[in-house]
Design a protein around this motif. Structure first.
Motif, PDB file in Angstrom:
ATOM      1  N   VAL A  50     -31.270 -21.277  -9.774  1.00 13.02           N
ATOM      2  CA  VAL A  50     -30.237 -20.743  -9.120  1.00 13.02           C
ATOM      3  C   VAL A  50     -28.987 -20.682  -9.864  1.00 13.02           C
ATOM      4  O   VAL A  50     -27.963 -19.858  -9.530  1.00 13.02           O
ATOM      5  N   GLU A  51     -28.635 -21.430 -10.862  1.00 14.91           N
ATOM      6  CA  GLU A  51     -27.804 -21.293 -11.793  1.00 14.91           C
ATOM      7  C   GLU A  51     -27.823 -19.793 -12.489  1.00 14.91           C
ATOM      8  O   GLU A  51     -26.653 -18.911 -12.389  1.00 14.91           O
TER       9      GLU A  51
ATOM     10  N   ARG B  83     -25.898 -13.990 -12.626  1.00 10.68           N
ATOM     11  CA  ARG B  83     -26.214 -12.715 -12.538  1.00 10.68           C
ATOM     12  C   ARG B  83     -25.419 -12.116 -11.440  1.00 10.68           C
ATOM     13  O   ARG B  83     -24.809 -10.883 -11.570  1.00 10.68           O
ATOM     14  N   LEU B  84     -25.475 -12.618 -10.216  1.00  9.79           N
ATOM     15  CA  LEU B  84     -24.540 -12.041  -9.078  1.00  9.79           C
ATOM     16  C   LEU B  84     -22.930 -12.067  -9.349  1.00  9.79           C
ATOM     17  O   LEU B  84     -22.539 -11.096  -8.980  1.00  9.79           O
ATOM     18  N   ASN B  85     -22.574 -12.886 -10.250  1.00 12.39           N
ATOM     19  CA  ASN B  85     -21.102 -12.710 -10.320  1.00 12.39           C
ATOM     20  C   ASN B  85     -20.872 -11.756 -11.069  1.00 12.39           C
ATOM     21  O   ASN B  85     -19.785 -10.981 -11.005  1.00 12.39           O
TER      22      ASN B  85
ATOM     23  N   ALA C 139     -26.391 -24.819  -6.864  1.00 11.39           N
ATOM     24  CA  ALA C 139     -25.787 -24.199  -8.419  1.00 11.39           C
ATOM     25  C   ALA C 139     -24.779 -24.894  -8.735  1.00 11.39           C
ATOM     26  O   ALA C 139     -24.230 -25.016  -9.855  1.00 11.39           O
ATOM     27  N   GLY C 140     -23.894 -25.576  -7.861  1.00 12.11           N
ATOM     28  CA  GLY C 140     -22.544 -26.223  -7.985  1.00 12.11           C
ATOM     29  C   GLY C 140     -21.435 -25.508  -8.403  1.00 12.11           C
ATOM     30  O   GLY C 140     -20.601 -25.921  -8.987  1.00 12.11           O
ATOM     31  N   ARG C 141     -21.670 -24.210  -7.748  1.00 12.87           N
ATOM     32  CA  ARG C 141     -20.596 -23.206  -8.109  1.00 12.87           C
ATOM     33  C   ARG C 141     -19.947 -22.729  -6.927  1.00 12.87           C
ATOM     34  O   ARG C 141     -20.418 -22.860  -5.754  1.00 12.87           O
ATOM     35  N   GLU C 142     -18.662 -22.130  -7.098  1.00 12.37           N
ATOM     36  CA  GLU C 142     -17.925 -21.718  -5.957  1.00 12.37           C
ATOM     37  C   GLU C 142     -18.139 -20.011  -6.032  1.00 12.37           C
ATOM     38  O   GLU C 142     -18.199 -19.409  -6.932  1.00 12.37           O
ATOM     39  N   LYS C 143     -18.439 -19.346  -4.911  1.00  7.92           N
ATOM     40  CA  LYS C 143     -18.792 -17.947  -4.976  1.00  7.92           C
ATOM     41  C   LYS C 143     -17.278 -17.571  -4.589  1.00  7.92           C
ATOM     42  O   LYS C 143     -16.554 -17.678  -3.415  1.00  7.92           O
TER      43      LYS C 143
ATOM     44  N   ILE D 192     -33.157 -11.348  -4.165  1.00  8.22           N
ATOM     45  CA  ILE D 192     -32.015 -10.598  -3.961  1.00  8.22           C
ATOM     46  C   ILE D 192     -32.159  -9.307  -4.816  1.00  8.22           C
ATOM     47  O   ILE D 192     -32.524  -9.177  -5.779  1.00  8.22           O
ATOM     48  N   GLY D 193     -31.684  -8.221  -4.096  1.00 12.16           N
ATOM     49  CA  GLY D 193     -31.895  -7.158  -4.428  1.00 12.16           C
ATOM     50  C   GLY D 193     -30.450  -6.240  -4.322  1.00 12.16           C
ATOM     51  O   GLY D 193     -29.813  -6.519  -3.439  1.00 12.16           O
TER      52      GLY D 193
END
Length: 185
Positions: free
Chosen positions: A78-79, A84-86, A113-117, A29-30
């Protein structure tokens, strides 16, 4: 320079993936926030639920040059990638040149990651159109400028440089001085 549009700072995003099939997953990811500072990127270590046997494409690997071994040794979990992306996306307009694909791969990342984007990836072409309209650049001139940017900043299929190409194109459309320089080349 950091580009803003309609009150939002723009984050230019690009994702390299293990392939193009339904079992593929994000591997790099860049992004660019400031095109003068240059691109940044990170590799993503494959999650245990992502099968290399079905999700890895040798043809894609030939294009981007990233190996599974490199992902294992240098990739973020992934976590970590989601955190970092958030942080990067918070309060910004996020755009890419393959927003549907990139959003799909991000969905795989966040699910692993078990997360909501809580943010979306928009189409950079819509941003280019809005910038051209705001700068009174007609569509034919904008198309010419984008074609020139493709020549000046080739598409190396690495996430950071590819995100930089998107940012440079947007800045040229928005900045009359840079438009003139590109026309002269």
């Amino acid at each position: 320079m950091r580009l803003t549009f309609r009150g939002f700072e723009v984050l230019f995003l690009d994702i390299e993936a293990s392939g193009l099939g339904s079992a593929s997953f994000p591997i790099e990811i860049g992004w660019v926030i400031d095109d003068e500072a240059g691109p940044e990127s990170f590799l993503v270590r494959p999650h245990a639920t992502w099968a290399l046997a079905s999700g890895w494409s040798a043809a894609s690997a030939e294009i981007h040059g990233i190996t599974p071994a490199l992902l294992e040794t240098q990739g973020l979990s992934v976590e970590e990638a989601c955190t970092r992306l958030n942080d990067l996306a918070r309060g910004r307009l996020v755009v890419s040149d393959a927003h549907r694909h990139d959003d799909w791969w991000l969905g795989r990342l966040y699910a692993a990651a078990g997360r909501e984007k809580a943010w979306a990836v928009g189409d950079v072409e819509r941003l280019y159109g809005g910038l051209a309209q705001a700068a009174n650049v007609d569509p034919a001139e904008a198309a010419h400028l984008l074609a020139r940017i493709e020549q000046i900043y080739p598409h190396p299929h690495r996430a950071g440089p590819d995100a930089l190409r998107l940012a440079k194109a947007a800045r040229v459309i928005a900045d009359p001085t840079l438009r003139a320089l590109v026309h002269e080349q």
